[in-house]
Scaffold this motif. Structure first.
Motif, PDB file in Angstrom:
ATOM      1  N   ASP A  78     -10.958  23.752  48.999  1.00 59.24           N
ATOM      2  CA  ASP A  78     -12.015  23.555  49.988  1.00 59.24           C
ATOM      3  C   ASP A  78     -11.552  22.720  51.182  1.00 59.24           C
ATOM      4  N   ALA A  79     -10.318  22.293  51.177  1.00 61.81           N
ATOM      5  CA  ALA A  79      -9.809  21.424  52.245  1.00 61.81           C
ATOM      6  C   ALA A  79      -9.986  22.049  53.624  1.00 61.81           C
ATOM      7  N   GLU A  80      -9.768  23.329  53.755  1.00 64.13           N
ATOM      8  CA  GLU A  80      -9.854  23.976  55.070  1.00 64.13           C
ATOM      9  C   GLU A  80     -11.276  23.939  55.636  1.00 64.13           C
ATOM     10  N   VAL A  81     -12.278  24.253  54.819  1.00 62.62           N
ATOM     11  CA  VAL A  81     -13.651  24.258  55.340  1.00 62.62           C
ATOM     12  C   VAL A  81     -14.173  22.836  55.574  1.00 62.62           C
ATOM     13  N   VAL A  82     -13.715  21.898  54.778  1.00 61.83           N
ATOM     14  CA  VAL A  82     -14.112  20.503  54.982  1.00 61.83           C
ATOM     15  C   VAL A  82     -13.452  19.961  56.247  1.00 61.83           C
ATOM     16  N   THR A  83     -12.197  20.306  56.451  1.00 56.69           N
ATOM     17  CA  THR A  83     -11.505  19.898  57.671  1.00 56.69           C
ATOM     18  C   THR A  83     -12.166  20.518  58.897  1.00 56.69           C
ATOM     19  N   ALA A  84     -12.631  21.747  58.784  1.00 60.10           N
ATOM     20  CA  ALA A  84     -13.329  22.392  59.902  1.00 60.10           C
ATOM     21  C   ALA A  84     -14.605  21.622  60.248  1.00 60.10           C
ATOM     22  N   ALA A  85     -15.329  21.141  59.235  1.00 58.19           N
ATOM     23  CA  ALA A  85     -16.528  20.338  59.493  1.00 58.19           C
ATOM     24  C   ALA A  85     -16.145  19.015  60.148  1.00 58.19           C
ATOM     25  N   PHE A  86     -15.075  18.406  59.689  1.00 55.24           N
ATOM     26  CA  PHE A  86     -14.569  17.161  60.297  1.00 55.24           C
ATOM     27  C   PHE A  86     -14.285  17.389  61.779  1.00 55.24           C
ATOM     28  N   THR A  87     -13.585  18.467  62.092  1.00 53.78           N
ATOM     29  CA  THR A  87     -13.237  18.775  63.482  1.00 53.78           C
ATOM     30  C   THR A  87     -14.493  19.016  64.320  1.00 53.78           C
ATOM     31  N   LYS A  88     -15.446  19.759  63.755  1.00 53.76           N
ATOM     32  CA  LYS A  88     -16.692  20.068  64.470  1.00 53.76           C
ATOM     33  C   LYS A  88     -17.471  18.800  64.821  1.00 53.76           C
ATOM     34  N   PHE A  89     -17.592  17.873  63.883  1.00 53.40           N
ATOM     35  CA  PHE A  89     -18.425  16.694  64.080  1.00 53.40           C
ATOM     36  C   PHE A  89     -17.674  15.478  64.611  1.00 53.40           C
ATOM     37  N   CYS A  90     -16.373  15.407  64.377  1.00 55.92           N
ATOM     38  CA  CYS A  90     -15.630  14.186  64.692  1.00 55.92           C
ATOM     39  C   CYS A  90     -14.431  14.398  65.604  1.00 55.92           C
ATOM     40  N   GLY A  91     -14.069  15.636  65.876  1.00 55.90           N
ATOM     41  CA  GLY A  91     -12.860  15.918  66.639  1.00 55.90           C
ATOM     42  C   GLY A  91     -12.816  15.262  67.997  1.00 55.90           C
ATOM     43  N   HIS A  92     -13.952  15.115  68.635  1.00 56.75           N
ATOM     44  CA  HIS A  92     -13.993  14.483  69.960  1.00 56.75           C
ATOM     45  C   HIS A  92     -13.620  13.008  69.885  1.00 56.75           C
ATOM     46  N   ALA A  93     -13.867  12.367  68.736  1.00 58.00           N
ATOM     47  CA  ALA A  93     -13.581  10.944  68.580  1.00 58.00           C
ATOM     48  C   ALA A  93     -12.142  10.699  68.109  1.00 58.00           C
ATOM     49  N   ARG A  94     -11.552  11.663  67.437  1.00 54.72           N
ATOM     50  CA  ARG A  94     -10.198  11.574  66.887  1.00 54.72           C
ATOM     51  C   ARG A  94     -10.002  10.347  65.995  1.00 54.72           C
ATOM     52  N   PRO A  95     -10.894  10.154  64.993  1.00 54.32           N
ATOM     53  CA  PRO A  95     -10.716   9.038  64.075  1.00 54.32           C
ATOM     54  C   PRO A  95      -9.558   9.312  63.115  1.00 54.32           C
ATOM     55  N   THR A  96      -9.109   8.276  62.426  1.00 54.41           N
ATOM     56  CA  THR A  96      -8.165   8.515  61.348  1.00 54.41           C
ATOM     57  C   THR A  96      -8.911   9.283  60.269  1.00 54.41           C
ATOM     58  N   GLY A  97      -8.204  10.044  59.495  1.00 53.80           N
ATOM     59  CA  GLY A  97      -8.852  10.840  58.465  1.00 53.80           C
ATOM     60  C   GLY A  97      -7.989  10.981  57.238  1.00 53.80           C
ATOM     61  N   THR A  98      -8.637  10.920  56.087  1.00 50.97           N
ATOM     62  CA  THR A  98      -7.976  11.132  54.810  1.00 50.97           C
ATOM     63  C   THR A  98      -8.790  12.153  54.044  1.00 50.97           C
ATOM     64  N   LEU A  99      -8.117  13.103  53.411  1.00 50.09           N
ATOM     65  CA  LEU A  99      -8.772  14.084  52.553  1.00 50.09           C
ATOM     66  C   LEU A  99      -7.979  14.135  51.257  1.00 50.09           C
ATOM     67  N   VAL A 100      -8.663  13.866  50.154  1.00 49.47           N
ATOM     68  CA  VAL A 100      -8.014  13.901  48.846  1.00 49.47           C
ATOM     69  C   VAL A 100      -8.866  14.688  47.866  1.00 49.47           C
TER      70      VAL A 100
END
Length: 124
Positions: A78-100
């Motif tokens: 599910d990493a790809e779809v979760v990352t897509a949601a991260f990009t959609k909601f947070c990509g403009h801010a470019r925060p650090t991110g961890t996915l495990v």
């Protein structure tokens, strides 16, 4: 913030808190407003981010103030779809991110849990 669930009161934790200019949002699961949980990990992640952004705004920040996001999935597929949601909601801010990937969450329907931090005024 007032408790959003009986568990918060029982466990004595706060969903989101502001300390100075720092906003810390505890782990969120993708429960919809009506109490349902989508079987889709991408939708669960989107719902987590909707809640996180709302908490940050309630505490005087904005989505651009995000500086860190931690994402936990029960299936690394599910990493790809979760990352897509991260990009959609947070990509403009470019925060650090961890996915495990982890073994399990609090209920069998939950596939994603996300926590975040923001610093008011960081506005990217």
């Amino acid at each position: 913030m007032p408790p959003l669930s009986p568990f918060e009161e029982q466990a004595k934790f706060t969903r989101a808190i502001r300390v100075g200019e720092r906003i810390i949002v505890s782990g969120n699961i993708g429960v919809e407003a009506d109490g349902s949980v989508s079987p889709d990990a991408g939708r669960q992640a989107e719902r987590c981010f909707e809640q996180i952004i709302d908490y940050i705004q309630q505490l005087g920040g904005q989505s651009g103030d995000l500086v860190r996001v931690r994402m936990f999935v029960t299936d690394i597929a599910d990493a790809e779809v979760v990352t897509a949601a991260f990009t959609k909601f947070c990509g403009h801010a470019r925060p650090t991110g961890t996915l495990v990937a982890i073994v399990a969450l609090a209920g069998p329907a939950f596939k994603v849990e996300i926590e975040a931090e923001a610093i008011v005024g960081a506005g990217q």
